[in-house]
Design a protein around this motif. Structure first.
Motif, mmCIF file in Angstrom:
data_model
loop_
_atom_site.group_PDB
_atom_site.id
_atom_site.type_symbol
_atom_site.label_atom_id
_atom_site.label_comp_id
_atom_site.label_asym_id
_atom_site.label_seq_id
_atom_site.Cartn_x
_atom_site.Cartn_y
_atom_site.Cartn_z
ATOM 1 N N UNK A 186 -3.356 -2.768 -1.975
ATOM 2 C CA UNK A 186 -3.585 -4.028 -2.681
ATOM 3 C C UNK A 186 -3.285 -5.236 -1.793
ATOM 4 N N UNK A 187 -2.658 -4.984 -0.660
ATOM 5 C CA UNK A 187 -2.400 -6.071 0.291
ATOM 6 C C UNK A 187 -3.697 -6.713 0.758
ATOM 7 N N UNK A 188 -4.719 -5.903 0.974
ATOM 8 C CA UNK A 188 -5.979 -6.414 1.513
ATOM 9 C C UNK A 188 -6.854 -7.095 0.462
ATOM 10 N N UNK A 189 -6.491 -6.985 -0.824
ATOM 11 C CA UNK A 189 -7.346 -7.571 -1.868
ATOM 12 C C UNK A 189 -6.639 -8.603 -2.732
ATOM 13 N N UNK A 190 -5.315 -8.732 -2.640
ATOM 14 C CA UNK A 190 -4.628 -9.607 -3.584
ATOM 15 C C UNK A 190 -5.052 -11.061 -3.422
ATOM 16 N N UNK B 32 0.857 -1.193 0.000
ATOM 17 C CA UNK B 32 0.000 0.000 0.000
ATOM 18 C C UNK B 32 0.887 1.235 0.000
ATOM 19 N N UNK B 33 0.336 2.354 -0.422
ATOM 20 C CA UNK B 33 1.097 3.606 -0.369
ATOM 21 C C UNK B 33 1.464 4.006 1.067
ATOM 22 N N UNK B 34 0.555 3.868 2.051
ATOM 23 C CA UNK B 34 0.963 4.190 3.426
ATOM 24 C C UNK B 34 2.128 3.345 3.936
ATOM 25 N N UNK C 229 0.878 -12.660 0.836
ATOM 26 C CA UNK C 229 -0.581 -12.589 0.935
ATOM 27 C C UNK C 229 -1.276 -13.129 -0.298
ATOM 28 N N UNK C 230 -0.528 -13.436 -1.364
ATOM 29 C CA UNK C 230 -1.116 -13.859 -2.637
ATOM 30 C C UNK C 230 -1.311 -15.369 -2.691
ATOM 31 N N UNK C 231 -2.216 -15.776 -3.555
ATOM 32 C CA UNK C 231 -2.493 -17.202 -3.775
ATOM 33 C C UNK C 231 -1.499 -17.806 -4.769
ATOM 34 N N UNK C 232 -1.256 -19.110 -4.681
ATOM 35 C CA UNK C 232 -0.490 -19.784 -5.727
ATOM 36 C C UNK C 232 -1.359 -19.970 -6.974
ATOM 37 N N UNK C 233 -0.725 -20.247 -8.124
ATOM 38 C CA UNK C 233 0.716 -20.413 -8.336
ATOM 39 C C UNK C 233 1.432 -19.065 -8.338
ATOM 40 N N UNK C 234 2.600 -19.038 -7.734
ATOM 41 C CA UNK C 234 3.334 -17.785 -7.655
ATOM 42 C C UNK C 234 4.824 -18.064 -7.543
ATOM 43 N N UNK C 235 5.605 -17.068 -7.957
ATOM 44 C CA UNK C 235 7.064 -17.160 -7.888
ATOM 45 C C UNK C 235 7.620 -15.795 -7.528
#
Length: 261
Positions: free
Chosen positions: A188-192, A164-166, A221-227
């Motif tokens: 975007x942390x709260x919605x990713x 987030x910007x803050x 905080x994100x769902x897979x698949x991720x790298x």
């Protein structure tokens, strides 16, 4: 009393601390690439501009959203690299108030601009909006997350992006109550976690603008698949090595393969 004055001043000038646009004619507007001038309009009537670089046989179609400074002329090399190394058609575009785009940047305005850019690219290429690769650097990464959550994506590619910007402001101004004062948040942390597609995220190890710890916070905080790719000794705006594009391409081939592959 001085402290309160400083707080009030920073609130009043908030957008000036977030957005650093370079307006036309600043920059080299002859990129040396066969770009198509893209003109489109946001929902509130603001006219926007970008460069579209078509690939004759695109494996992916990429919407690239840049960071908070400069304009598209500073992304000509990135445009060429994505086009060349990923065999992709790419739109790089300017937020309101940047380059040839009209208006003045705000959080809500920039998000309206992003929706318009996605619509233009989908119509121009014939690819559905949810099959576009949404690619963003820093502030543009947060914009890309917002788009992916609202309308889907073939994949998300985030570079040096913050939760987030803050969060970023608190890192740079720990002596100010920025988490309570800021109007522009791009949280975007709260919605990713609402995005369920592939995520490739990279961050410079030596990032002095958005520290890598903030990038990892968003990634976790994100769902897979991720790298997550940590780029050794790289600062926020350092050029990305060829190996970076190879890693992105490999990830997309695995988790967002081109149509018909």
């Amino acid at each position: 009393m001085t402290y309160l004055v400083i707080c009030a001043l920073m609130m009043w000038l908030e957008e000036a601390f977030i957005f650093f646009p370079s307006r036309f004619p600043y920059g080299d507007w002859n990129p040396g690439l066969p770009v198509e001038e893209a003109w489109f309009e946001a929902a509130d009537g603001v006219r926007l501009h970008g460069w579209f670089l078509a690939h004759p046989k695109p494996r992916w179609v990429v919407l690239y959203s840049h960071g908070n400074a400069g304009n598209i002329t500073h992304r000509a090399e990135i445009l060429e690299d994505i086009h060349r190394y990923l065999e992709a058609s790419v739109l790089v575009w300017d937020y309101r108030g940047y380059g040839r785009s009209e208006g003045r940047p705000t959080e809500q305005g920039v998000l309206l601009d992003a929706e318009a850019a996605r619509q233009w690219l989908a119509q121009r290429t014939g690819w559905p909006p949810d099959r576009l690769v949404l690619w963003g650097h820093s502030l543009g990464g947060a914009v890309a997350v917002k788009l992916a959550v609202s309308g889907g994506a073939a994949a998300l590619v985030l570079e040096s992006t913050f939760p987030s910007l803050p969060d970023v402001a608190a890192y740079h101004y720990p002596w100010l109550p920025v988490r309570w004062l800021m109007r522009n948040r791009l949280d975007v942390y709260s919605i990713i976690d609402q995005y369920h597609g592939p995520l490739f995220q990279s961050h410079g190890e030596a990032d002095t603008i958005v520290p890598i710890e903030l990038g990892r916070k968003l990634f976790d905080a994100a769902n897979p698949p991720k790298q997550f790719l940590e780029i050794s000794q790289a600062d926020h705006n350092d050029p990305l090595p060829l190996e970076y594009y190879r890693q992105v391409k490999k990830f997309l081939e695995t988790h967002a393969p081109p149509p018909g592959s």
